[in-house]
Design an enzyme around this catalytic site. Structure first.
Site, PDB file in Angstrom:
ATOM      1  N   HIS A 256     -21.424 -27.970 -10.931  1.00 15.48           N
ATOM      2  CA  HIS A 256     -19.744 -28.169 -10.577  1.00 15.48           C
ATOM      3  C   HIS A 256     -19.078 -27.820 -11.895  1.00 15.48           C
ATOM      4  O   HIS A 256     -18.203 -27.104 -11.884  1.00 15.48           O
ATOM      5  CB  HIS A 256     -19.946 -29.746 -10.375  1.00 15.48           C
ATOM      6  CG  HIS A 256     -18.426 -30.082 -10.371  1.00 15.48           C
ATOM      7  ND1 HIS A 256     -17.687 -30.421  -9.048  1.00 15.48           N
ATOM      8  CD2 HIS A 256     -17.488 -30.555 -11.367  1.00 15.48           C
ATOM      9  CE1 HIS A 256     -16.615 -30.773  -9.307  1.00 15.48           C
ATOM     10  NE2 HIS A 256     -16.294 -30.717 -10.491  1.00 15.48           N
ATOM     11  N   GLU A 257     -19.868 -28.224 -13.083  1.00 12.68           N
ATOM     12  CA  GLU A 257     -19.105 -27.978 -14.277  1.00 12.68           C
ATOM     13  C   GLU A 257     -19.074 -26.480 -14.714  1.00 12.68           C
ATOM     14  O   GLU A 257     -18.313 -25.763 -15.222  1.00 12.68           O
ATOM     15  CB  GLU A 257     -19.678 -28.764 -15.561  1.00 12.68           C
ATOM     16  CG  GLU A 257     -19.420 -30.113 -15.319  1.00 12.68           C
ATOM     17  CD  GLU A 257     -18.019 -30.482 -15.039  1.00 12.68           C
ATOM     18  OE1 GLU A 257     -16.960 -29.999 -15.398  1.00 12.68           O
ATOM     19  OE2 GLU A 257     -17.608 -31.764 -14.449  1.00 12.68           O
ATOM     20  N   HIS A 260     -16.388 -24.588 -13.217  1.00  5.92           N
ATOM     21  CA  HIS A 260     -15.122 -24.798 -14.050  1.00  5.92           C
ATOM     22  C   HIS A 260     -15.177 -23.589 -15.211  1.00  5.92           C
ATOM     23  O   HIS A 260     -14.089 -22.715 -15.357  1.00  5.92           O
ATOM     24  CB  HIS A 260     -15.002 -25.962 -14.506  1.00  5.92           C
ATOM     25  CG  HIS A 260     -14.280 -27.121 -13.483  1.00  5.92           C
ATOM     26  ND1 HIS A 260     -13.193 -27.086 -12.987  1.00  5.92           N
ATOM     27  CD2 HIS A 260     -14.989 -28.318 -13.291  1.00  5.92           C
ATOM     28  CE1 HIS A 260     -13.015 -27.837 -12.175  1.00  5.92           C
ATOM     29  NE2 HIS A 260     -14.233 -28.787 -12.415  1.00  5.92           N
ATOM     30  N   GLU A 286     -10.798 -26.780  -9.328  1.00  6.62           N
ATOM     31  CA  GLU A 286     -11.977 -27.514  -8.574  1.00  6.62           C
ATOM     32  C   GLU A 286     -12.303 -26.756  -7.287  1.00  6.62           C
ATOM     33  O   GLU A 286     -13.131 -27.057  -6.893  1.00  6.62           O
ATOM     34  CB  GLU A 286     -10.985 -28.842  -8.021  1.00  6.62           C
ATOM     35  CG  GLU A 286     -11.994 -29.893  -7.631  1.00  6.62           C
ATOM     36  CD  GLU A 286     -12.860 -30.327  -8.754  1.00  6.62           C
ATOM     37  OE1 GLU A 286     -13.924 -30.878  -8.440  1.00  6.62           O
ATOM     38  OE2 GLU A 286     -12.450 -30.151  -9.994  1.00  6.62           O
TER      39      GLU A 286
END
Length: 491
Positions: A256-257, A260, A286
């Protein structure tokens, strides 16, 4: 030098100072000694005062009045759009208020962390009340008589309104709830068993991060209570966390990170330290983290490869084959924590926060009543009661640092990700073959080319529409979820 060149040189210095402030925030979450919290608050307040003064510097107004945007190319016009917007917004907020917000929210992070560890909302409530009062004051200044929440929302998703988001969320809720209820009637897949060495988790998570395109020569992976990504350009850092009994927490927090972080790393180099050198909005940001984590990272193809990596790293962990592993990774089950929620229920967690924070900003809900309101809403939405504050109102860091208006961008990002996934599969027809070998370059390359490299060049919805060839809407996300979970649960 022309007025435009003078302004951009000044802006570059301002952006560099902002990056330094961000690095202080990263340090506070990862390495700063606990006893430094009050001093760090003063430091953050001081640098915010400097930044605020630069953003409203009279020279900026002079340069803006001299520049004819029509005489600039598309990049120059986009730079001016961001600078004019920031200048106008910053002028509305008193310098003293901006510095106080920075100071109080910096200190509030430590108070929140201690209250969360102690499961004591009452210990955090006075600090949250102060943060809320300051953000209400800021929102009132920005809105100039309009909707205060909408004014705050612009910090995270320019152009969005609470009303438009409410309509989208209202369209999501019925199908999400219906899908969840059909799944609940089915047997649950088996999860992993045993304990998982933290160092081994971190070794595997770094391998996965690199597979997803994260450049560790311009980034690093550390641990934090709440995983996050920080920085832009050539210094983009992420954090994750480990659990001895749940390796998926670490692996998927990292993916997830990385979504980003690779967004920031992929922005065109010529935009670095300019207004175009960061992700255009948190909703678009996101969309990258969620498509990396879910549509790619939780796909049957990729989890087949990941299963082999898990066996190689941990040996037998109680799951027998790739199909069972895919089902385990995508289990729909009761849980309290938003960041650990499955794809079906994740957005229901966000909708709860969206409604509560709108009520907090409007004054319809006060901090003293927040815990009870959270618990009542959670019970109504999920069908079971919150057992402790760290599983409820204290689980997220956002409100402690004043991020009112941030939460809805998580669901907006999921909607954008659904649209991008549909377009990606059309553009890369052999995507599953590649994912099954742990090869992500075609997928991440498409996202880099069509979304990430542009940074702030386009408006949020515009960049998604350009990438997909259609206006973003909730349909692709809902169809993807229905198809995926019908296959897993046989419904």
């Amino acid at each position: 030098m022309s007025a435009y060149e003078d302004l951009m040189a000044f802006q570059r210095e301002t952006t560099a100072l902002g990056q330094i402030a961000g690095r202080l925030g990263w340090d506070q979450e990862t390495m700063m000694p606990r006893g430094a919290a009050a001093q760090r608050g003063e430091e953050m307040g001081a640098i915010e005062g400097v930044l605020h003064a630069r953003r409203i510097d009279p020279r900026v107004g002079g340069w803006l009045s001299e520049i004819d945007d029509a005489g600039l190319n598309g990049v120059g016009q986009a730079q001016m759009r961001h600078i004019r917007r920031t200048y106008a917004r910053t002028q509305k907020v008193p310098a003293k208020l901006a510095a106080e917000l920075a100071r109080v929210t910096s200190e509030a992070q430590g108070v929140w962390a201690e209250a969360r560890a102690a499961d004591d909302f009452a210990a955090f409530a006075p600090t949250l009340k102060r943060v809320l009062a300051l953000r209400r004051e800021e929102g009132a200044a920005l809105s100039e008589g309009g909707d205060v929440y909408d004014a705050l929302l612009q910090d995270y998703e320019p152009g969005a309104t609470a009303e438009s988001l409410s309509q989208m969320f209202g369209a999501l809720r019925p199908r999400l709830v219906d899908l969840r209820e059909r799944i609940r009637a089915q047997p649950q897949p088996k999860g992993p068993e045993g304990t998982f060495d933290a160092a081994a988790q971190m070794e595997l998570t770094r391998k996965i991060a690199v597979a997803f395109g994260y450049d560790l020569t311009r980034g690093r992976i550390d641990k934090a209570v709440h995983p996050f990504s920080s920085g832009s350009g050539n210094d983009v850092r992420i954090t994750t966390r480990t659990s001895a009994t749940d390796p998926f927490n670490c692996l998927y927090s990292t993916i997830h990170e990385v979504g980003h972080a690779t967004y920031e790393q992929s922005i065109a180099q010529e935009y670095h330290l300019t207004p175009l050198g960061e992700g255009v909005s948190m909703g678009v940001h996101e969309s990258q983290s969620r498509i990396y984590e879910n549509q790619l990272g939780r796909s049957r193809a990729f989890t087949g490869w990941l299963f082999g990596q898990m066996v190689e790293t941990f040996g037998d962990f109680g799951i027998s084959d790739p199909d069972a592993f895919h089902a385990a990774v995508n289990r729909v089950q009761n849980g309290y924590i938003r960041t650990e929620a499955d794809e079906v229920q994740y957005n229901l967690h966000v909708l709860l926060r969206f409604d509560l924070e709108r009520s907090l900003i409007s004054g319809a809900l006060e901090v003293e009543d927040l815990e009870a309101a959270w618990n009542a809403r959670f019970l109504a939405d999920f069908g079971f009661a919150v057992d402790k504050p760290s599983h409820g109102v204290l689980q997220d860091v956002h409100w402690s640092v004043g991020l009112f208006g941030y939460f809805p961008t998580y669901t907006l990002g999921n909607v954008y990700a659904g649209c991008l996934h549909q377009a990606l599969r059309s553009a890369v027809p052999d995507l599953d073959d590649q994912l099954s070998r742990g090869e992500l370059s075609a997928a991440t390359g498409w996202l880099s080319e069509n979304v990430q490299q542009h940074g702030g060049l386009y408006r949020p919805r515009e960049v998604i529409a350009k990438a997909c060839g259609f206006e973003p809407n909730e349909g692709p996300l809902l169809d993807y979820l229905d198809t995926k979970f019908a296959a897993i649960y046989g419904i």
